[in-house]
Scaffold this motif. Structure first.
Motif, PDB file in Angstrom:
ATOM      1  N   MET A   1       0.836  -1.204   0.000  1.00  0.00           N
ATOM      2  CA  MET A   1       0.000   0.000   0.000  1.00  0.00           C
ATOM      3  C   MET A   1       0.870   1.254   0.000  1.00  0.00           C
ATOM      4  SD  MET A   1      -2.557   1.498   2.947  1.00  0.00           S
ATOM      5  CE  MET A   1      -3.770   0.211   2.860  1.00  0.00           C
ATOM      6  N   LYS A   2       0.358   2.276  -0.706  1.00  0.00           N
ATOM      7  CA  LYS A   2       1.052   3.563  -0.720  1.00  0.00           C
ATOM      8  C   LYS A   2       0.186   4.603  -0.018  1.00  0.00           C
ATOM      9  CE  LYS A   2       1.468   5.997  -4.588  1.00  0.00           C
ATOM     10  NZ  LYS A   2       1.989   6.368  -5.930  1.00  0.00           N
ATOM     11  N   LEU A   3       0.806   5.433   0.790  1.00  0.00           N
ATOM     12  CA  LEU A   3       0.116   6.530   1.473  1.00  0.00           C
ATOM     13  C   LEU A   3       0.655   7.844   0.937  1.00  0.00           C
ATOM     14  CD1 LEU A   3      -1.779   7.549   3.755  1.00  0.00           C
ATOM     15  CD2 LEU A   3       0.199   7.457   5.293  1.00  0.00           C
ATOM     16  N   LEU A   4      -0.228   8.621   0.291  1.00  0.00           N
ATOM     17  CA  LEU A   4       0.143   9.949  -0.229  1.00  0.00           C
ATOM     18  C   LEU A   4      -0.386  10.998   0.736  1.00  0.00           C
ATOM     19  CD1 LEU A   4       1.250  11.829  -2.457  1.00  0.00           C
ATOM     20  CD2 LEU A   4      -1.009  11.691  -3.540  1.00  0.00           C
ATOM     21  N   ILE A   5       0.523  11.790   1.286  1.00  0.00           N
ATOM     22  CA  ILE A   5       0.158  12.798   2.276  1.00  0.00           C
ATOM     23  C   ILE A   5       0.342  14.188   1.677  1.00  0.00           C
ATOM     24  CG2 ILE A   5       0.571  13.668   4.603  1.00  0.00           C
ATOM     25  CD1 ILE A   5       1.911  10.970   5.232  1.00  0.00           C
ATOM     26  N   GLU A 105       4.534   8.733   0.439  1.00  0.00           N
ATOM     27  CA  GLU A 105       4.924   9.823  -0.445  1.00  0.00           C
ATOM     28  C   GLU A 105       4.302  11.105   0.085  1.00  0.00           C
ATOM     29  OE1 GLU A 105       4.156   9.169  -4.567  1.00  0.00           O
ATOM     30  OE2 GLU A 105       5.147   7.201  -4.623  1.00  0.00           O
ATOM     31  N   ILE A 106       5.014  12.205  -0.054  1.00  0.00           N
ATOM     32  CA  ILE A 106       4.526  13.493   0.445  1.00  0.00           C
ATOM     33  C   ILE A 106       4.361  14.454  -0.730  1.00  0.00           C
ATOM     34  CG2 ILE A 106       5.038  15.494   1.909  1.00  0.00           C
ATOM     35  CD1 ILE A 106       6.507  13.667   3.798  1.00  0.00           C
ATOM     36  N   LEU A 107       3.264  15.192  -0.683  1.00  0.00           N
ATOM     37  CA  LEU A 107       3.002  16.243  -1.684  1.00  0.00           C
ATOM     38  C   LEU A 107       2.890  17.574  -0.951  1.00  0.00           C
ATOM     39  CD1 LEU A 107       2.053  17.556  -4.351  1.00  0.00           C
ATOM     40  CD2 LEU A 107      -0.248  16.726  -3.819  1.00  0.00           C
ATOM     41  N   THR A 108       3.738  18.512  -1.321  1.00  0.00           N
ATOM     42  CA  THR A 108       3.675  19.861  -0.751  1.00  0.00           C
ATOM     43  C   THR A 108       3.738  20.875  -1.878  1.00  0.00           C
ATOM     44  OG1 THR A 108       4.834  19.118   1.242  1.00  0.00           O
ATOM     45  CG2 THR A 108       4.667  21.480   0.888  1.00  0.00           C
ATOM     46  N   VAL A 109       2.853  21.853  -1.817  1.00  0.00           N
ATOM     47  CA  VAL A 109       2.833  22.943  -2.796  1.00  0.00           C
ATOM     48  C   VAL A 109       3.372  24.194  -2.119  1.00  0.00           C
ATOM     49  CG1 VAL A 109       1.445  24.240  -4.454  1.00  0.00           C
ATOM     50  CG2 VAL A 109       0.781  21.890  -3.828  1.00  0.00           C
ATOM     51  N   PHE A 110       4.404  24.772  -2.703  1.00  0.00           N
ATOM     52  CA  PHE A 110       5.016  25.984  -2.151  1.00  0.00           C
ATOM     53  C   PHE A 110       4.674  27.178  -3.031  1.00  0.00           C
ATOM     54  CE2 PHE A 110       8.124  22.732  -0.564  1.00  0.00           C
ATOM     55  CZ  PHE A 110       7.840  22.893   0.780  1.00  0.00           C
ATOM     56  N   ARG A 111       4.587  28.346  -2.399  1.00  0.00           N
ATOM     57  CA  ARG A 111       4.254  29.576  -3.110  1.00  0.00           C
ATOM     58  C   ARG A 111       5.331  30.619  -2.855  1.00  0.00           C
ATOM     59  NH1 ARG A 111      -1.891  31.949  -3.114  1.00  0.00           N
ATOM     60  NH2 ARG A 111      -1.609  33.661  -4.613  1.00  0.00           N
ATOM     61  N   GLU A 112       5.603  31.407  -3.848  1.00  0.00           N
ATOM     62  CA  GLU A 112       6.611  32.460  -3.723  1.00  0.00           C
ATOM     63  C   GLU A 112       6.262  33.339  -2.526  1.00  0.00           C
ATOM     64  OE1 GLU A 112       8.126  36.148  -3.652  1.00  0.00           O
ATOM     65  OE2 GLU A 112       6.246  36.097  -4.811  1.00  0.00           O
ATOM     66  N   GLN A 156      13.470  14.510   6.272  1.00  0.00           N
ATOM     67  CA  GLN A 156      14.429  13.820   7.138  1.00  0.00           C
ATOM     68  C   GLN A 156      13.748  13.018   8.242  1.00  0.00           C
ATOM     69  OE1 GLN A 156      17.073  16.888   8.503  1.00  0.00           O
ATOM     70  NE2 GLN A 156      17.770  17.418   6.437  1.00  0.00           N
ATOM     71  N   ILE A 157      12.599  13.505   8.732  1.00  0.00           N
ATOM     72  CA  ILE A 157      11.930  12.816   9.835  1.00  0.00           C
ATOM     73  C   ILE A 157      11.078  11.651   9.331  1.00  0.00           C
ATOM     74  CG2 ILE A 157      10.195  13.081  11.663  1.00  0.00           C
ATOM     75  CD1 ILE A 157      11.232  15.947  12.036  1.00  0.00           C
ATOM     76  N   ILE A 158      10.341  11.880   8.247  1.00  0.00           N
ATOM     77  CA  ILE A 158       9.443  10.836   7.737  1.00  0.00           C
ATOM     78  C   ILE A 158      10.149   9.938   6.723  1.00  0.00           C
ATOM     79  CG2 ILE A 158       7.271  10.434   6.487  1.00  0.00           C
ATOM     80  CD1 ILE A 158       6.230  13.023   7.676  1.00  0.00           C
ATOM     81  N   THR A 159      11.175  10.465   6.047  1.00  0.00           N
ATOM     82  CA  THR A 159      11.923   9.751   4.993  1.00  0.00           C
ATOM     83  C   THR A 159      10.985   9.084   3.985  1.00  0.00           C
ATOM     84  OG1 THR A 159      12.101   7.737   6.341  1.00  0.00           O
ATOM     85  CG2 THR A 159      13.904   9.352   6.498  1.00  0.00           C
ATOM     86  N   PRO A 160      10.194   9.873   3.274  1.00  0.00           N
ATOM     87  CA  PRO A 160       9.258   9.287   2.308  1.00  0.00           C
ATOM     88  C   PRO A 160       9.998   8.638   1.136  1.00  0.00           C
ATOM     89  CG  PRO A 160       9.370  11.657   2.015  1.00  0.00           C
ATOM     90  CD  PRO A 160      10.183  11.341   3.242  1.00  0.00           C
ATOM     91  N   ARG A 161       9.312   7.691   0.488  1.00  0.00           N
ATOM     92  CA  ARG A 161       9.887   7.067  -0.695  1.00  0.00           C
ATOM     93  C   ARG A 161      10.033   8.095  -1.806  1.00  0.00           C
ATOM     94  NH1 ARG A 161       8.155   4.364  -5.303  1.00  0.00           N
ATOM     95  NH2 ARG A 161       5.978   4.782  -4.831  1.00  0.00           N
ATOM     96  N   LYS A 162       9.104   9.064  -1.827  1.00  0.00           N
ATOM     97  CA  LYS A 162       9.171  10.119  -2.831  1.00  0.00           C
ATOM     98  C   LYS A 162       8.555  11.388  -2.251  1.00  0.00           C
ATOM     99  CE  LYS A 162       8.412  10.848  -7.783  1.00  0.00           C
ATOM    100  NZ  LYS A 162       7.846  10.265  -9.021  1.00  0.00           N
ATOM    101  N   TYR A 163       9.161  12.525  -2.542  1.00  0.00           N
ATOM    102  CA  TYR A 163       8.642  13.818  -2.080  1.00  0.00           C
ATOM    103  C   TYR A 163       8.310  14.650  -3.319  1.00  0.00           C
ATOM    104  CZ  TYR A 163       7.986  17.492   1.423  1.00  0.00           C
ATOM    105  OH  TYR A 163       7.434  18.432   2.257  1.00  0.00           O
TER     106      TYR A 163
END
Length: 371
Positions: A1-5, A105-112, A156-163
């Motif tokens: 199973m994959k968890l996308l956060i 896996e972690i998904l983060t959207v950054f804004r200027e 570094q804390i969660i060490t996701p397979r993909k960020y």
């Protein structure tokens, strides 16, 4: 199973992402075995949240992918995301306590940063917060919007397979973004028809500040909704809280400390004259909607007034009827009392006559005995 956060951040189309996932929730589950844990989206991120996260993951072990989206996982922009590692540690602990292994896996959207600060302040105004922009900006901790530090904390804390790092733009294609990350085709999924929760534009900021008196006669949530629909940043210029030179200074500061800022597209403040026609159209729309709302309220007040008058008339009639019935009842009571009195008198007379008859009978018997 994959968890996308999906961890936010704020004002980066989080509501649009969550809306897209929500309207496609059934299709994702039935066609791709992808579960969206929508019950976690609007919760406060506390110990109960992480307990519920573990329960929800365990209850959906049959899914290939589970998606969690809650921008509160990143903290709050008011304190400048000063402690992202706190939530990262709790999130890692919740994942490690599962009885089976999952790929994260972690998904983060950054804004200027300059645009982010402006949009966050507009959000506070939309929520009817009275804080001034200088006070809001002054309260942000120094270097608090360093996205590289934020990324490092979770990575570094969660060490996701993909960020997955996404750089916000006003024309983000949410459908393509999500389907690319999930590696699924786009054709079966629906796109939202309208943008969710757009920021106030300059016209709405002006109207919001100049027309506070409306709130006394007109609920502020109605006013906020109209301002958001007709004067958002998509059809009116963005409000400029920083001059071009101040914006450049802030951007240079983050360029020197945050490597992620090199991926942003920077924009200068717009010339208000470019939006002259849009401003006129906005004022027309605003005036029209306000007048319609006012007329509707007048009609509603008239309807309520008529209902009250009708109720008052019916109440008066009922009171008259009650008075009449009370008088009739009172008259009946008097009549009954009079009859009772007559009966009592008759009973007394009967008893007196009975005594006299008894006495007469006694005299007759005595006379007969003597004879």
């Amino acid at each position: 199973m994959k968890l996308l956060i999906h961890t936010g951040t704020h004002k980066t189309a989080s509501s649009s992402i969550q809306n897209f996932l929500n309207i496609n929730k059934t299709i994702l589950a039935e066609n791709f075995a992808i579960g969206y844990l929508s019950e976690l989206t609007s919760l406060v991120v506390d110990d109960d949240f992480f307990n519920l996260l573990q329960i929800s993951i365990n209850d959906n072990k049959d899914q290939k992918i589970l998606i969690v989206s809650n921008e509160r996982l990143c903290g709050h922009f008011v304190d400048g995301y000063s402690a992202p590692e706190t939530h990262a540690l709790k999130l890692a602990r919740a994942i490690n306590n599962l009885t089976f292994t999952i790929d994260v896996e972690i998904l983060t959207v950054f804004r200027e940063q300059v645009d982010f600060i402006r949009s966050c302040y507009c959000q506070l105004l939309k929520q009817d917060n009275k804080i001034s922009f200088p006070e809001f900006y002054r309260n942000l901790p120094s270097n608090s919007l360093n996205w590289k530090n934020y990324y490092d904390s979770f990575n570094q804390i969660i060490t996701p397979r993909k960020y997955h790092i996404i750089y916000y733009s006003i024309n983000m294609d949410i459908k393509k973004l999500i389907t690319d990350i999930l590696s699924i085709p786009m054709d079966k999924l629906s796109s939202p028809k309208t943008q969710i929760n757009p920021s106030f534009g300059k016209f709405s900021i002006i109207m919001n500040e100049e027309n506070r008196t409306f709130s006394k006669h007109w609920k502020s949530d109605k006013l906020s909704k109209i301002l958001q629909i007709t004067g958002n940043h998509l059809n009116s210029p963005k409000v400029a809280y920083f001059s071009d030179s101040e914006s450049s200074e802030i951007r240079q500061f983050y360029k020197e400390t945050d490597p992620l800022t090199s991926n942003f597209n920077y924009s200068t403040n717009q010339n208000p004259n470019e939006y002259k026609n849009e401003l006129e159209e906005f004022i027309r729309q605003y005036t029209r909607i306000y007048l319609i709302q006012t007329k509707n309220e007048q009609r509603e007040n008239e309807r309520i007034s008529k209902l009250l008058n009708s109720l008052r008339i019916r109440t008066d009639r009922l009171q008259d009827s009650f008075s009449t019935l009370w008088k009739q009842k009172h008259t009946q009571n008097l009549t009954i009392q009079s009859l009772k009195s007559e009966l009592n008198k008759q009973a007394l007379n009967n008893r007196e006559m009975k005594k006299q008859l008894t006495l007469l009978q006694s005299q007759v018997n005595e006379f007969i005995n003597k004879s």
